[in-house]
Design a protein around this motif. Structure first.
Motif, PDB file in Angstrom:
ATOM      1  N   ALA A   1       0.757  -1.263  -0.133  1.00  0.00           N
ATOM      2  CA  ALA A   1       0.150   0.081  -0.057  1.00  0.00           C
ATOM      3  C   ALA A   1       0.759   1.415   0.038  1.00  0.00           C
ATOM      4  O   ALA A   1       0.689   2.123  -0.771  1.00  0.00           O
ATOM      5  CB  ALA A   1      -0.838  -0.024   1.208  1.00  0.00           C
TER       6      ALA A   1
ATOM      7  N   PHE B   1       1.307   4.395  -2.881  1.00  0.00           N
ATOM      8  CA  PHE B   1       1.441   5.662  -2.585  1.00  0.00           C
ATOM      9  C   PHE B   1       2.349   6.441  -3.062  1.00  0.00           C
ATOM     10  O   PHE B   1       2.221   7.577  -3.456  1.00  0.00           O
ATOM     11  CB  PHE B   1       1.061   5.580  -0.672  1.00  0.00           C
ATOM     12  CG  PHE B   1       1.103   7.087  -0.593  1.00  0.00           C
ATOM     13  CD1 PHE B   1      -0.013   7.795  -0.641  1.00  0.00           C
ATOM     14  CD2 PHE B   1       2.344   7.617   0.090  1.00  0.00           C
ATOM     15  CE1 PHE B   1       0.053   9.264  -0.035  1.00  0.00           C
ATOM     16  CE2 PHE B   1       2.533   8.864   0.409  1.00  0.00           C
ATOM     17  CZ  PHE B   1       1.359   9.886   0.479  1.00  0.00           C
TER      18      PHE B   1
ATOM     19  N   VAL C   1      -2.484  10.859   4.268  1.00  0.00           N
ATOM     20  CA  VAL C   1      -3.267   9.616   4.068  1.00  0.00           C
ATOM     21  C   VAL C   1      -2.315   8.539   5.002  1.00  0.00           C
ATOM     22  O   VAL C   1      -3.209   7.644   5.490  1.00  0.00           O
ATOM     23  CB  VAL C   1      -3.289   9.300   2.562  1.00  0.00           C
ATOM     24  CG1 VAL C   1      -3.662   7.688   2.224  1.00  0.00           C
ATOM     25  CG2 VAL C   1      -4.177  10.257   1.720  1.00  0.00           C
ATOM     26  N   PRO C   2      -1.175   8.116   4.663  1.00  0.00           N
ATOM     27  CA  PRO C   2      -0.623   7.162   5.345  1.00  0.00           C
ATOM     28  C   PRO C   2      -0.513   7.255   6.944  1.00  0.00           C
ATOM     29  O   PRO C   2      -0.769   6.376   7.472  1.00  0.00           O
ATOM     30  CB  PRO C   2       0.981   7.246   5.042  1.00  0.00           C
ATOM     31  CG  PRO C   2       1.131   8.572   4.400  1.00  0.00           C
ATOM     32  CD  PRO C   2      -0.264   8.881   3.675  1.00  0.00           C
TER      33      PRO C   2
ATOM     34  N   MET D   1      -4.102   6.014   7.724  1.00  0.00           N
ATOM     35  CA  MET D   1      -4.078   4.642   7.300  1.00  0.00           C
ATOM     36  C   MET D   1      -3.528   3.820   8.634  1.00  0.00           C
ATOM     37  O   MET D   1      -4.090   2.728   9.192  1.00  0.00           O
ATOM     38  CB  MET D   1      -3.312   4.215   6.309  1.00  0.00           C
ATOM     39  CG  MET D   1      -4.120   4.314   5.009  1.00  0.00           C
ATOM     40  SD  MET D   1      -2.885   4.330   3.434  1.00  0.00           S
ATOM     41  CE  MET D   1      -2.412   2.560   3.543  1.00  0.00           C
TER      42      MET D   1
ATOM     43  N   TYR E   1      -9.576   2.849   7.047  1.00  0.00           N
ATOM     44  CA  TYR E   1      -9.397   4.187   6.209  1.00  0.00           C
ATOM     45  C   TYR E   1      -9.312   3.944   4.929  1.00  0.00           C
ATOM     46  O   TYR E   1      -9.688   4.719   4.087  1.00  0.00           O
ATOM     47  CB  TYR E   1      -8.331   5.144   6.844  1.00  0.00           C
ATOM     48  CG  TYR E   1      -8.000   6.174   6.294  1.00  0.00           C
ATOM     49  CD1 TYR E   1      -8.912   7.462   6.475  1.00  0.00           C
ATOM     50  CD2 TYR E   1      -7.098   6.574   5.349  1.00  0.00           C
ATOM     51  CE1 TYR E   1      -8.745   8.596   5.588  1.00  0.00           C
ATOM     52  CE2 TYR E   1      -6.762   7.399   4.377  1.00  0.00           C
ATOM     53  CZ  TYR E   1      -7.623   8.809   4.718  1.00  0.00           C
ATOM     54  OH  TYR E   1      -7.611   9.858   4.162  1.00  0.00           O
ATOM     55  N   SER E   2      -8.207   3.213   4.638  1.00  0.00           N
ATOM     56  CA  SER E   2      -8.019   2.737   3.038  1.00  0.00           C
ATOM     57  C   SER E   2      -9.439   2.535   2.367  1.00  0.00           C
ATOM     58  O   SER E   2      -9.626   3.011   1.154  1.00  0.00           O
ATOM     59  CB  SER E   2      -7.247   1.788   2.994  1.00  0.00           C
ATOM     60  OG  SER E   2      -5.873   2.065   3.408  1.00  0.00           O
ATOM     61  N   LYS E   3     -10.019   1.649   2.977  1.00  0.00           N
ATOM     62  CA  LYS E   3     -11.587   1.188   2.398  1.00  0.00           C
ATOM     63  C   LYS E   3     -12.388   2.299   2.148  1.00  0.00           C
ATOM     64  O   LYS E   3     -12.920   2.716   1.026  1.00  0.00           O
ATOM     65  CB  LYS E   3     -12.060   0.176   2.955  1.00  0.00           C
ATOM     66  CG  LYS E   3     -13.481  -0.419   2.616  1.00  0.00           C
ATOM     67  CD  LYS E   3     -13.885  -1.533   3.418  1.00  0.00           C
ATOM     68  CE  LYS E   3     -14.563  -0.716   4.829  1.00  0.00           C
ATOM     69  NZ  LYS E   3     -15.337  -1.752   5.774  1.00  0.00           N
TER      70      LYS E   3
ATOM     71  N   LEU F   1     -11.531   5.651   2.112  1.00  0.00           N
ATOM     72  CA  LEU F   1     -10.980   6.443   1.195  1.00  0.00           C
ATOM     73  C   LEU F   1     -11.308   6.006  -0.056  1.00  0.00           C
ATOM     74  O   LEU F   1     -11.527   6.989  -1.170  1.00  0.00           O
ATOM     75  CB  LEU F   1      -9.415   6.564   1.323  1.00  0.00           C
ATOM     76  CG  LEU F   1      -8.857   7.729   0.637  1.00  0.00           C
ATOM     77  CD1 LEU F   1      -9.254   9.100   0.490  1.00  0.00           C
ATOM     78  CD2 LEU F   1      -7.187   7.418   0.824  1.00  0.00           C
ATOM     79  N   GLU F   2     -11.075   5.046  -0.659  1.00  0.00           N
ATOM     80  CA  GLU F   2     -11.487   4.529  -1.775  1.00  0.00           C
ATOM     81  C   GLU F   2     -12.850   4.658  -2.295  1.00  0.00           C
ATOM     82  O   GLU F   2     -13.085   5.056  -3.513  1.00  0.00           O
ATOM     83  CB  GLU F   2     -10.976   3.033  -1.778  1.00  0.00           C
ATOM     84  CG  GLU F   2     -11.390   2.135  -3.500  1.00  0.00           C
ATOM     85  CD  GLU F   2     -11.013   0.780  -3.545  1.00  0.00           C
ATOM     86  OE1 GLU F   2     -11.141   0.083  -4.420  1.00  0.00           O
ATOM     87  OE2 GLU F   2     -10.218   0.557  -2.412  1.00  0.00           O
TER      88      GLU F   2
ATOM     89  N   HIS G   1      -7.266  14.054   5.817  1.00  0.00           N
ATOM     90  CA  HIS G   1      -5.876  13.869   5.475  1.00  0.00           C
ATOM     91  C   HIS G   1      -5.474  15.273   4.993  1.00  0.00           C
ATOM     92  O   HIS G   1      -4.134  15.206   5.248  1.00  0.00           O
ATOM     93  CB  HIS G   1      -5.764  12.907   4.204  1.00  0.00           C
ATOM     94  CG  HIS G   1      -6.201  13.349   2.975  1.00  0.00           C
ATOM     95  ND1 HIS G   1      -7.502  13.056   2.721  1.00  0.00           N
ATOM     96  CD2 HIS G   1      -5.592  13.761   1.938  1.00  0.00           C
ATOM     97  CE1 HIS G   1      -7.872  13.578   1.336  1.00  0.00           C
ATOM     98  NE2 HIS G   1      -6.454  14.157   1.072  1.00  0.00           N
TER      99      HIS G   1
END
Length: 269
Positions: free
Chosen positions: A93, A97, A134-135, A138, A144-146, A148-149, A171
């Motif tokens: 991931a 990024f 973002v990271p 995460m 968070y990743s799910k 954000l997508e 973010h």
């Protein structure tokens, strides 16, 4: 915000920034700072000799690389390299990024140079750091990743508004705080904060360079999406017209820039 870990400014970055902010920065002193970190020196040499810069001469030493690039370009590259070294945990991931962030930074630097829109080092730095929050989110929130997508495909709401509703922060705010903590230029930290507020492109009270960075980033990201065969990009639907209006670009000119960027991506892939 208080519960989110903001990494302190790396001491190596502080040393580099201190030398570069001196009344008369000394390239030899800067080269010595770089050479003391083997990984940093190797990364700088690799980038200096890459096809992206297309330098006629190849750097044979760190000092030579600093001379070839100049202090502004060196600052740009070193900040990005150190950031990647500091925030590289996270497997595939994080690799994705940084790959996207690097491509956006290269595209923004290219656009800034071709359009004479703003200094290339500022454009490159913003391109690398605009999503740096973002990271951090995460790391803090497992889902968070799910989310954000999902938010990235929403055509009706700002990503930052959706994040605020779920996490009581976003973010852009976290990234802006990191940029200030790390001593990045003020226009970079402000542009990070406002990056999804496309109404700022029409707000004359917002500094021109901040608006330029936001518009160039949107253009660069849309070009990257199209390069990968993704024609629908929700952020472009929300702010593309405003970005083109601010930059004074017609649709034909936008397509020409996309062609140039795609050629550049092909050349450095």
């Amino acid at each position: 915000m208080k519960t989110i870990r903001i990494p302190p400014r790396p001491s190596l970055l502080a040393d580099v920034q201190q030398e570069l902010s001196a009344r008369e920065p000394d390239p030899k002193k800067l080269a010595k700072i770089i050479a003391n970190d083997v990984a940093l020196a190797a990364s700088l040499m690799k980038l200096t000799n890459s096809s992206f810069f297309g330098l006629r001469l190849k750097a044979g030493s760190v000092e030579h690389a600093v001379d070839l690039l100049g202090l502004d370009q060196c600052s740009m590259l070193l900040t990005g390299i150190i950031a990647r070294q500091t925030m590289s945990n996270g497997g595939a991931a994080m690799a994705r990024f940084w790959d996207f962030s690097t491509k956006r930074a290269q595209a923004m630097s290219f656009l800034a140079r071709q359009m004479r829109a703003c200094p290339t080092d500022i454009a490159h730095t913003f391109g690398l750091f605009c999503d740096i929050g973002v990271p951090l989110l995460m790391e803090k929130f497992p889902d968070y990743s799910k989310n954000l997508e999902k938010a990235a495909k929403d055509l009706d709401h700002k990503i930052t508004d959706l994040e605020d509703q779920r996490y009581s922060t976003n973010h852009a705010a976290v990234g802006s705080l990191l940029a200030r903590t790390w001593g990045l230029p003020n226009e970079v930290s402000v542009a990070i904060l406002l990056q999804h507020d496309y109404s700022s492109l029409q707000d004359k009270s917002t500094e021109d360079r901040v608006r330029t960075l936001i518009a160039l980033a949107l253009l660069a990201e849309y070009a990257i999406h199209k390069y990968h065969g993704e024609d629908l990009f929700a952020e472009w639907e929300k702010g593309g017209d405003l970005a083109c209006q601010f930059l004074g670009m017609s649709q034909h000119e936008v397509e020409d820039r996309f062609d140039e960027l795609h050629d550049m991506f092909n050349g450095i892939s």
